[in-house]
Design an enzyme around this catalytic site. Structure first.
Site, short mmCIF file in Angstrom:
data_model
loop_
_atom_site.label_atom_id
_atom_site.label_comp_id
_atom_site.label_asym_id
_atom_site.label_seq_id
_atom_site.Cartn_x
_atom_site.Cartn_y
_atom_site.Cartn_z
N LEU A 17 1.03 -1.19 0.05
CA LEU A 17 0.01 0.18 -0.02
C LEU A 17 0.91 1.12 0.08
O LEU A 17 1.81 1.45 0.66
CB LEU A 17 -0.77 0.18 1.34
CG LEU A 17 -1.91 -1.03 1.46
CD1 LEU A 17 -2.72 -0.90 2.61
CD2 LEU A 17 -2.98 -0.91 0.27
N ASP A 18 0.50 2.27 -0.57
CA ASP A 18 1.35 3.61 -0.70
C ASP A 18 1.20 3.95 0.65
O ASP A 18 0.31 3.89 1.74
CB ASP A 18 0.64 4.53 -1.51
CG ASP A 18 0.76 4.23 -3.15
OD1 ASP A 18 1.54 3.41 -3.43
OD2 ASP A 18 -0.25 4.93 -3.84
N ARG A 19 2.22 4.74 0.83
CA ARG A 19 2.62 5.34 2.26
C ARG A 19 1.30 6.27 2.70
O ARG A 19 1.04 6.09 3.72
CB ARG A 19 3.69 6.39 2.12
CG ARG A 19 4.11 7.16 3.36
CD ARG A 19 5.17 8.12 3.25
NE ARG A 19 5.26 9.15 4.64
CZ ARG A 19 6.11 9.82 4.82
NH1 ARG A 19 7.22 9.93 3.89
NH2 ARG A 19 6.41 10.68 5.91
N ARG A 79 -5.29 6.37 -7.98
CA ARG A 79 -5.00 7.68 -7.86
C ARG A 79 -4.68 8.28 -9.39
O ARG A 79 -5.45 9.00 -9.88
CB ARG A 79 -3.60 7.92 -7.14
CG ARG A 79 -3.79 7.51 -5.65
CD ARG A 79 -2.55 7.39 -5.15
NE ARG A 79 -1.68 8.60 -5.07
CZ ARG A 79 -0.68 8.73 -4.54
NH1 ARG A 79 0.09 7.53 -3.69
NH2 ARG A 79 0.07 9.88 -4.27
#
Length: 304
Positions: A127-129, A231
């Protein structure tokens, strides 16, 4: 499955004009009850810069500055735990592991889990930060391999919640738009994301030629796993994700910061996958206070 060369050992209210007050959004997997939206059939003119953008050629390599929210050092919340695997509720702002995007960071979820659980861990996905929610990991290579095959075979189902600018006209739709692999990986590959519009809301804050700002709560299911896929697909639609400092719209990010919301609004709410020993694991991750604060601006409630 990610390669694991070295096993990681685990361890202002008056600005608000609610459109759907006290709207309860059903949990992922349950049939949604659509809000009464008298304007749903007649979307207003597109917001400025609404032409789909060539996002493949402009992927930012900058870190997500709004992701750098202060993360709690309390033990990480385990949503599922057994002898072979676990699902953790990843906090927003915490990097999963060290990488080229870390840029001096020394606090990683993998290291925290090593100390918390006291055993090796193998990350099954990332997962992205800036993203919060369900993250799957294994405790041995065989389990990691089995889960990795399930992931590649489309047996791992993931639901995300996000907030975007504007009101998408459709109640549900699919984006089929190829994406590259991010910095240093220019080859485009198929990328598919399914979206459902759960609710709409409006703030009495002017943006450009408009006297108010419109937003939508979305649920989405990525069918592929490209770099920052959700995104970038929302950017492609010009329905930018709120809080996304790399692919979003700074004007709308600032509006939410004025309301006290400083994180990117992307949350991995649900994860379903076959357990290597049989049966299905189905877990949901509760929202953090920052994400809930964003929903409260519009009177939205999500049933998790």
């Amino acid at each position: 499955m990610l390669p694991a060369p070295d096993p990681v050992v685990p361890a202002a209210p008056d600005l608000v004009v609610p459109v759907a007050p006290d709207l309860v959004v059903p949990a992922a997997g349950r049939q949604a009850q659509q809000p009464d939206d008298p304007q749903a059939a007649g979307q207003r003119p597109a917001l400025p810069h609404s032409v789909p953008s060539p996002d493949n050629s402009a992927v930012s390599t900058e870190p997500d500055t709004l992701a750098a929210v202060e993360t709690d050092t309390a033990p990480l919340q385990l949503l599922h735990l057994d002898e072979r695997l676990a699902v953790v509720n990843k906090p927003a702002g915490l990097m999963v592991h060290d990488s080229k995007l870390a840029r001096g960071e020394d606090d990683f979820l993998a290291d925290r889990l090593r100390e918390q659980l006291g055993r090796p861990i193998f990350l099954v996905h990332r997962l992205d930060r800036a993203t919060s929610g369900c993250l799957l990991l294994a405790f041995d290579r065989d389990t990691a391999s089995a889960l990795g095959k399930a992931l590649m075979g489309g047996e791992v189902l993931k639901d995300y919640l996000t907030v975007c600018r504007g009101w998408p006209a459709a109640l549900s739709w699919r984006v089929d738009h190829d994406l590259d692999g991010g910095p240093g990986k220019p080859v485009k590959k198929p990328a598919i994301t399914d979206f459902q519009r759960l609710a709409t809301g409006e703030l009495s804050v002017p943006v450009g030629e408009f006297t108010s700002s419109r937003y939508a709560l979305l649920r989405c299911q990525p069918q592929t796993g490209r770099f920052r896929q959700i995104r970038r697909h929302l950017k492609h639609l010009s329905h930018h994700m709120i809080g996304d400092t790399s692919h979003g719209d700074g004007r709308h990010n600032r509006i939410f910061r004025m309301q006290g919301v400083h994180r990117m609004l992307l949350h991995a709410e649900r994860l379903r996958f076959p357990h290597p020993d049989g049966g299905t694991v189905d877990v949901r991750a509760p929202l953090d206070r920052e994400f809930q604060k964003a929903l409260d601006l519009f009177g939205w409630q999500v049933d998790l």
